[in-house]
Write an enzyme that holds these catalytic residues in place. Structure first.
Site, PDB file in Angstrom:
ATOM      1  N   SER A  32       0.825  -1.217   0.000  1.00  0.00           N
ATOM      2  CA  SER A  32       0.000   0.000   0.000  1.00  0.00           C
ATOM      3  C   SER A  32       0.849   1.253   0.000  1.00  0.00           C
ATOM      4  O   SER A  32       1.736   1.411   0.842  1.00  0.00           O
ATOM      5  CB  SER A  32      -0.853   0.066   1.268  1.00  0.00           C
ATOM      6  OG  SER A  32      -1.592  -1.092   1.428  1.00  0.00           O
ATOM      7  N   HIS A  63      -3.358   0.846  -4.181  1.00  0.00           N
ATOM      8  CA  HIS A  63      -2.798  -0.320  -4.876  1.00  0.00           C
ATOM      9  C   HIS A  63      -3.110  -0.132  -6.349  1.00  0.00           C
ATOM     10  O   HIS A  63      -4.238  -0.341  -6.788  1.00  0.00           O
ATOM     11  CB  HIS A  63      -3.446  -1.614  -4.371  1.00  0.00           C
ATOM     12  CG  HIS A  63      -2.989  -2.011  -3.018  1.00  0.00           C
ATOM     13  ND1 HIS A  63      -2.150  -3.074  -2.785  1.00  0.00           N
ATOM     14  CD2 HIS A  63      -3.240  -1.466  -1.819  1.00  0.00           C
ATOM     15  CE1 HIS A  63      -1.908  -3.170  -1.500  1.00  0.00           C
ATOM     16  NE2 HIS A  63      -2.558  -2.205  -0.878  1.00  0.00           N
ATOM     17  N   HIS A  85      -5.789  -9.112  -1.530  1.00  0.00           N
ATOM     18  CA  HIS A  85      -5.847  -9.382  -0.087  1.00  0.00           C
ATOM     19  C   HIS A  85      -6.977 -10.338   0.272  1.00  0.00           C
ATOM     20  O   HIS A  85      -8.011 -10.383  -0.402  1.00  0.00           O
ATOM     21  CB  HIS A  85      -6.088  -8.080   0.685  1.00  0.00           C
ATOM     22  CG  HIS A  85      -5.053  -7.022   0.459  1.00  0.00           C
ATOM     23  ND1 HIS A  85      -5.134  -6.129  -0.573  1.00  0.00           N
ATOM     24  CD2 HIS A  85      -3.920  -6.725   1.151  1.00  0.00           C
ATOM     25  CE1 HIS A  85      -4.082  -5.310  -0.522  1.00  0.00           C
ATOM     26  NE2 HIS A  85      -3.332  -5.650   0.510  1.00  0.00           N
ATOM     27  N   TYR A  87      -8.939  -9.792   2.656  1.00  0.00           N
ATOM     28  CA  TYR A  87     -10.115  -8.994   3.031  1.00  0.00           C
ATOM     29  C   TYR A  87     -10.928  -8.532   1.828  1.00  0.00           C
ATOM     30  O   TYR A  87     -12.051  -8.082   1.971  1.00  0.00           O
ATOM     31  CB  TYR A  87      -9.720  -7.799   3.922  1.00  0.00           C
ATOM     32  CG  TYR A  87      -8.811  -6.769   3.304  1.00  0.00           C
ATOM     33  CD1 TYR A  87      -9.276  -5.883   2.347  1.00  0.00           C
ATOM     34  CD2 TYR A  87      -7.492  -6.681   3.712  1.00  0.00           C
ATOM     35  CE1 TYR A  87      -8.430  -4.933   1.788  1.00  0.00           C
ATOM     36  CE2 TYR A  87      -6.642  -5.738   3.161  1.00  0.00           C
ATOM     37  CZ  TYR A  87      -7.118  -4.865   2.204  1.00  0.00           C
ATOM     38  OH  TYR A  87      -6.291  -3.931   1.648  1.00  0.00           O
ATOM     39  N   GLU A  88     -10.362  -8.659   0.619  1.00  0.00           N
ATOM     40  CA  GLU A  88     -11.139  -8.338  -0.578  1.00  0.00           C
ATOM     41  C   GLU A  88     -12.024  -9.524  -0.981  1.00  0.00           C
ATOM     42  O   GLU A  88     -12.814  -9.421  -1.915  1.00  0.00           O
ATOM     43  CB  GLU A  88     -10.201  -7.991  -1.734  1.00  0.00           C
ATOM     44  CG  GLU A  88      -9.438  -6.703  -1.518  1.00  0.00           C
ATOM     45  CD  GLU A  88      -8.368  -6.491  -2.582  1.00  0.00           C
ATOM     46  OE1 GLU A  88      -8.706  -5.951  -3.632  1.00  0.00           O
ATOM     47  OE2 GLU A  88      -7.216  -6.891  -2.358  1.00  0.00           O
ATOM     48  N   ALA A 115       2.815  -2.254   4.039  1.00  0.00           N
ATOM     49  CA  ALA A 115       2.618  -1.233   5.071  1.00  0.00           C
ATOM     50  C   ALA A 115       2.138  -1.974   6.316  1.00  0.00           C
ATOM     51  O   ALA A 115       1.327  -2.904   6.203  1.00  0.00           O
ATOM     52  CB  ALA A 115       1.565  -0.229   4.617  1.00  0.00           C
ATOM     53  N   MET A 213      -1.672  -6.892   6.874  1.00  0.00           N
ATOM     54  CA  MET A 213      -2.707  -7.737   6.266  1.00  0.00           C
ATOM     55  C   MET A 213      -2.219  -8.473   5.020  1.00  0.00           C
ATOM     56  O   MET A 213      -3.017  -8.798   4.142  1.00  0.00           O
ATOM     57  CB  MET A 213      -3.927  -6.869   5.931  1.00  0.00           C
ATOM     58  CG  MET A 213      -4.497  -6.157   7.150  1.00  0.00           C
ATOM     59  SD  MET A 213      -5.827  -5.048   6.728  1.00  0.00           S
ATOM     60  CE  MET A 213      -5.992  -4.130   8.273  1.00  0.00           C
ATOM     61  N   SER A 214      -0.916  -8.714   4.939  1.00  0.00           N
ATOM     62  CA  SER A 214      -0.394  -9.412   3.746  1.00  0.00           C
ATOM     63  C   SER A 214       0.875 -10.158   4.136  1.00  0.00           C
ATOM     64  O   SER A 214       1.131 -10.393   5.309  1.00  0.00           O
ATOM     65  CB  SER A 214      -0.076  -8.389   2.651  1.00  0.00           C
ATOM     66  OG  SER A 214       0.983  -7.554   3.078  1.00  0.00           O
ATOM     67  N   ASN A 237       2.197   3.358  11.205  1.00  0.00           N
ATOM     68  CA  ASN A 237       1.508   3.830  12.409  1.00  0.00           C
ATOM     69  C   ASN A 237       2.029   3.016  13.577  1.00  0.00           C
ATOM     70  O   ASN A 237       2.600   1.937  13.382  1.00  0.00           O
ATOM     71  CB  ASN A 237      -0.013   3.672  12.256  1.00  0.00           C
ATOM     72  CG  ASN A 237      -0.427   2.280  11.823  1.00  0.00           C
ATOM     73  OD1 ASN A 237      -0.223   1.893  10.671  1.00  0.00           O
ATOM     74  ND2 ASN A 237      -0.971   1.515  12.739  1.00  0.00           N
ATOM     75  N   HIS A 249      -7.047   4.499   6.925  1.00  0.00           N
ATOM     76  CA  HIS A 249      -6.374   3.995   5.724  1.00  0.00           C
ATOM     77  C   HIS A 249      -5.633   5.143   5.028  1.00  0.00           C
ATOM     78  O   HIS A 249      -4.509   4.971   4.548  1.00  0.00           O
ATOM     79  CB  HIS A 249      -7.399   3.353   4.784  1.00  0.00           C
ATOM     80  CG  HIS A 249      -6.784   2.743   3.561  1.00  0.00           C
ATOM     81  ND1 HIS A 249      -5.907   1.682   3.614  1.00  0.00           N
ATOM     82  CD2 HIS A 249      -6.889   3.055   2.244  1.00  0.00           C
ATOM     83  CE1 HIS A 249      -5.501   1.376   2.392  1.00  0.00           C
ATOM     84  NE2 HIS A 249      -6.095   2.191   1.540  1.00  0.00           N
TER      85      HIS A 249
HETATM   86  N1  HPA Z   1      -2.780  -3.075  11.474  1.00  0.00           N
HETATM   87  C1  HPA Z   1      -2.950  -3.915  10.425  1.00  0.00           C
HETATM   88  N2  HPA Z   1      -2.559  -3.615   9.208  1.00  0.00           N
HETATM   89  C2  HPA Z   1      -1.940  -2.436   9.009  1.00  0.00           C
HETATM   90  C3  HPA Z   1      -1.729  -1.527  10.045  1.00  0.00           C
HETATM   91  C4  HPA Z   1      -2.180  -1.868  11.352  1.00  0.00           C
HETATM   92  O1  HPA Z   1      -2.033  -1.109  12.321  1.00  0.00           O
HETATM   93  N3  HPA Z   1      -1.080  -0.448   9.517  1.00  0.00           N
HETATM   94  C5  HPA Z   1      -0.913  -0.717   8.191  1.00  0.00           C
HETATM   95  N4  HPA Z   1      -1.427  -1.918   7.883  1.00  0.00           N
END
Ligand code: HPA
Length: 275
Positions: A32, A63, A85, A87-88, A115, A213-214, A237, A249
């Site tokens: 991302s 993406h 992903h 989640y998609e 990310a 998430m990947s 973050n 996001h």
């Molecule tokens: N959690 C999960 N996935 C992420 C995060 C997070 O804090 N930051 C970027 N992708």
């Protein structure tokens, strides 16, 4: 359904569009907001995912959804910018299509970027983290279902997912381009929701330094096919369970974009050090 046959159809389409393809290319999957990390490829060919039938389409902002083949420091690279992903709604096997494509094309190594949220309190948003190991907390494996012997073993070993040699090269490269590179364990969740403070505390207790998430499932598919794997997380973050800040996001994409110059410099330097 992902199978050697479906991947070889995709690969025929890809090879039709790239005149100067070299199978010893290094594969790169960009996470991302990190699309900028590939803007300086020489002699490049770009193929939008939408031009390749059989390839899933990425649906997430940040993406961009294209394959770029070209040269970095005179070395061939095949980049997937935009991933698929869980989640998609993709299965773990479908989400690993880029890795299967790379393996099918004969590539021998893949750099996976993403990310992620920092869990280690010593890490900060904006840092890059070399992945030393992972925890697949998704409950899914890309290897579920029939095993294709031509891809790999039914029960592949996972004792050394992230190649030691590539890790050493990455650490030396980071020093030489003055990019701070932390090291740590990445935990993959399915998402798309971010984590609660209780989940954040649990992942830290389990030994993770970053959450995203990947990557873990892609690394599993890559090891299954015998590819060497390097993983770099861009920490966007910081998640501290006792003072959890809100994460959006948009903020993740913005921070990843800010780090993409450092990611790009690091990847270039690593590539230049490869045989
Ligand atoms: N959690 C999960 N996935 C992420 C995060 C997070 O804090 N930051 C970027 N992708």
């Amino acid at each position: 359904m992902t199978s050697p046959e479906s991947i070889s159809i995709i690969n025929r389409h890809i090879l039709e569009k790239i005149d100067n393809f070299q199978p010893h290319a290094t594969g790169i999957i960009l996470g991302s907001g990190l699309g900028e990390a590939i803007t300086r490829l020489e002699d490049s060919t770009e193929i939008p995912y939408s031009d390749i039938s059989g390839l899933p389409q990425s649906t997430v902002k940040g993406h961009s959804g294209r394959i770029v083949y070209g040269f970095m420091q005179e070395k061939p690279v095949l980049v997937f910018s935009g991933r698929f992903h869980l989640y998609e709604g993709y299965t773990a096997a479908e989400a690993c299509t880029p890795v299967r494509v790379m393996g099918g094309l004969g590539l021998k190594r893949v750099f996976i970027t993403n990310a992620a949220g920092a869990l280690n309190p010593q890490f900060d948003a904006g840092d890059l983290m070399l992945i030393t190991d992972h925890i697949n907390f998704t409950g899914h494996s890309p290897l579920t279902g029939p095993n294709y012997e031509e891809w790999g073993l039914r029960f592949p070993d996972m004792s050394r997912v992230y190649c030691d040699e590539l890790r050493s090269i990455a650490l030396e490269a980071a020093k030489s381009v003055s990019v701070r590179l932390e090291r740590g364990v990445y935990v993959q969740v399915s998402g798309p929701n971010l984590e609660t403070p209780a989940e954040t505390r649990m992942f830290r207790t389990l030994g993770a330094d970053a959450v995203g998430m990947s990557t873990a499932i892609e690394a599993i598919a890559a090891v299954h096919m015998g590819l060497k794997v390097m993983g770099i997380a861009c920490l966007t973050n910081k998640n501290l369970p006792d003072c959890m800040a809100e994460t959006t996001h948009e903020a993740v994409i913005e921070q990843a974009a800010k780090s993409s110059a450092a990611m790009s410099a690091l990847i270039r330097e690593i590539i230049s050090r490869l045989d």
